[in-house]
Design an enzyme around this catalytic site. Sequence first.
Site, PDB file in Angstrom:
ATOM      1  N   ASP A 158      28.142  58.332  86.453  1.00  0.00           N
ATOM      2  CA  ASP A 158      27.068  59.160  87.015  1.00  0.00           C
ATOM      3  C   ASP A 158      27.120  58.996  88.529  1.00  0.00           C
ATOM      4  O   ASP A 158      28.058  58.384  89.061  1.00  0.00           O
ATOM      5  CB  ASP A 158      25.715  58.712  86.413  1.00  0.00           C
ATOM      6  CG  ASP A 158      24.710  59.863  86.352  1.00  0.00           C
ATOM      7  OD1 ASP A 158      24.597  60.596  87.360  1.00  0.00           O
ATOM      8  OD2 ASP A 158      24.047  60.023  85.329  1.00  0.00           O
ATOM      9  N   THR A 216      42.455  57.376  76.342  1.00  0.00           N
ATOM     10  CA  THR A 216      43.699  57.554  75.587  1.00  0.00           C
ATOM     11  C   THR A 216      43.660  58.814  74.723  1.00  0.00           C
ATOM     12  O   THR A 216      44.682  59.253  74.217  1.00  0.00           O
ATOM     13  CB  THR A 216      43.976  56.330  74.692  1.00  0.00           C
ATOM     14  OG1 THR A 216      42.769  55.984  74.031  1.00  0.00           O
ATOM     15  CG2 THR A 216      44.465  55.163  75.499  1.00  0.00           C
ATOM     16  N   LYS A 237      32.272  43.149  70.764  1.00  0.00           N
ATOM     17  CA  LYS A 237      32.074  44.370  71.564  1.00  0.00           C
ATOM     18  C   LYS A 237      31.153  45.331  70.825  1.00  0.00           C
ATOM     19  O   LYS A 237      31.388  45.635  69.657  1.00  0.00           O
ATOM     20  CB  LYS A 237      33.415  45.065  71.827  1.00  0.00           C
ATOM     21  CG  LYS A 237      33.269  46.367  72.618  1.00  0.00           C
ATOM     22  CD  LYS A 237      34.609  46.938  73.006  1.00  0.00           C
ATOM     23  CE  LYS A 237      35.089  48.079  72.147  1.00  0.00           C
ATOM     24  NZ  LYS A 237      34.289  49.299  72.250  1.00  0.00           N
ATOM     25  N   ARG A 273      38.105  47.701  63.177  1.00  0.00           N
ATOM     26  CA  ARG A 273      38.138  47.899  61.729  1.00  0.00           C
ATOM     27  C   ARG A 273      39.118  47.022  60.955  1.00  0.00           C
ATOM     28  O   ARG A 273      38.785  46.611  59.840  1.00  0.00           O
ATOM     29  CB  ARG A 273      38.372  49.385  61.445  1.00  0.00           C
ATOM     30  CG  ARG A 273      37.181  50.226  61.866  1.00  0.00           C
ATOM     31  CD  ARG A 273      37.525  51.672  62.055  1.00  0.00           C
ATOM     32  NE  ARG A 273      38.421  51.854  63.197  1.00  0.00           N
ATOM     33  CZ  ARG A 273      38.957  53.004  63.530  1.00  0.00           C
ATOM     34  NH1 ARG A 273      38.714  54.076  62.805  1.00  0.00           N
ATOM     35  NH2 ARG A 273      39.736  53.107  64.588  1.00  0.00           N
ATOM     36  N   LYS A 303      30.519  52.471  79.155  1.00  0.00           N
ATOM     37  CA  LYS A 303      31.319  53.403  79.970  1.00  0.00           C
ATOM     38  C   LYS A 303      30.455  54.310  80.850  1.00  0.00           C
ATOM     39  O   LYS A 303      30.428  55.532  80.685  1.00  0.00           O
ATOM     40  CB  LYS A 303      32.235  54.243  79.071  1.00  0.00           C
ATOM     41  CG  LYS A 303      33.236  53.415  78.273  1.00  0.00           C
ATOM     42  CD  LYS A 303      34.232  54.303  77.541  1.00  0.00           C
ATOM     43  CE  LYS A 303      35.279  53.517  76.793  1.00  0.00           C
ATOM     44  NZ  LYS A 303      34.786  52.830  75.592  1.00  0.00           N
ATOM     45  N   ASP A 344      29.922  47.843  75.885  1.00  0.00           N
ATOM     46  CA  ASP A 344      30.873  48.879  76.320  1.00  0.00           C
ATOM     47  C   ASP A 344      30.183  50.246  76.372  1.00  0.00           C
ATOM     48  O   ASP A 344      30.246  51.018  75.417  1.00  0.00           O
ATOM     49  CB  ASP A 344      32.031  48.878  75.309  1.00  0.00           C
ATOM     50  CG  ASP A 344      33.140  49.841  75.682  1.00  0.00           C
ATOM     51  OD1 ASP A 344      33.214  50.246  76.849  1.00  0.00           O
ATOM     52  OD2 ASP A 344      33.950  50.175  74.787  1.00  0.00           O
TER      53      ASP A 344
HETATM   54  O1  C5P Z   1      38.460  49.769  64.966  1.00  0.00           O
HETATM   55  P1  C5P Z   1      39.380  49.736  66.149  1.00  0.00           P
HETATM   56  O2  C5P Z   1      40.239  48.500  66.197  1.00  0.00           O
HETATM   57  O3  C5P Z   1      40.179  50.996  66.294  1.00  0.00           O
HETATM   58  O4  C5P Z   1      38.377  49.638  67.382  1.00  0.00           O
HETATM   59  C1  C5P Z   1      38.790  49.735  68.684  1.00  0.00           C
HETATM   60  C2  C5P Z   1      37.616  49.731  69.616  1.00  0.00           C
HETATM   61  O5  C5P Z   1      38.056  49.956  70.935  1.00  0.00           O
HETATM   62  C3  C5P Z   1      36.583  50.815  69.354  1.00  0.00           C
HETATM   63  O6  C5P Z   1      35.308  50.289  69.706  1.00  0.00           O
HETATM   64  C4  C5P Z   1      36.961  51.938  70.277  1.00  0.00           C
HETATM   65  O7  C5P Z   1      35.873  52.704  70.698  1.00  0.00           O
HETATM   66  C5  C5P Z   1      37.544  51.175  71.457  1.00  0.00           C
HETATM   67  N1  C5P Z   1      38.552  51.917  72.211  1.00  0.00           N
HETATM   68  C6  C5P Z   1      39.713  52.424  71.661  1.00  0.00           C
HETATM   69  N2  C5P Z   1      40.634  53.085  72.403  1.00  0.00           N
HETATM   70  C7  C5P Z   1      40.423  53.258  73.669  1.00  0.00           C
HETATM   71  C8  C5P Z   1      39.280  52.742  74.278  1.00  0.00           C
HETATM   72  C9  C5P Z   1      38.354  52.063  73.497  1.00  0.00           C
HETATM   73  O8  C5P Z   1      39.934  52.285  70.472  1.00  0.00           O
HETATM   74  N3  C5P Z   1      41.322  53.871  74.378  1.00  0.00           N
END
Ligand code: C5P
Length: 227
Positions: free
Chosen positions: A65, A115, A33, A208, A62, A60
Amino acid sequence: MNTKRVIVALDSDNLKNTLKIAKKIKSEVYAFKIGYEFFFNFGINGYNQLSKISPKIFLDLKLHDIPNTVKKGIFAIKKLKPILTTIHISGGDEMMKASVLKKGTTKVLGVSILTSLDKSQCMKYYNNKNISMLVKKMVKQAKNIGLDGIVCSPKEIKLVRKEVGENFIIVTPGIRPVNRNIFKDDQKRVLTPSKAIKYGADLVVIGRPITEASDPLQTIKEINKTL
Ligand code: C5P
């Protein structure tokens, strides 16, 4: 569906390092992603470099518009052939209709309530503090209009699956490999990959904990064993 269920989020401004990680772990992932950080730093050139390593990309962005603008944006995205991309459900019925792609490789997912919005923010901007109710209403509409699936928080998987039935993709971020957030970061409401799948998610997004692990390949292999 592919037996691999993990989408690895490559949120980085270091292209070289990101491509190196992608090469290392590509055999273990469902897709990669990329979002604002990767795409706005490295653009289509970066996208194409990643796509040569692994063609399954979740772009991704999002979109949100007016319907015509989103429609043109989705057509441009479609040319890159990502397997998944995203729009905001709150853009409304016409915007969602304009995003529906009937043919081709790209599936369009709807984002419901971010979220990062709590009850008081939902009250302020949606005039309703019941987040579950709002999410339920939005995903139902997304399905009726013809989107391919949605992105939701771990907390909402069960509720969403119940609402949309089986043939609708649920993708869930906020995933941490163990049953508590030992990775001290900004994800508050987390779930393990296996629980997320058990509750009804099709695919989990993990960033991460894999990309910043000392051994990303070993980490994702261990996660895959639990699925
Ligand atoms: O590093 P991590 O596991 O937190 O990454 C989660 C990914 O999912 C990131 O790209 C973040 O932008 C995305 N994301 C999120 N929570 C959401 C929607 C998307 O962490 N509610």
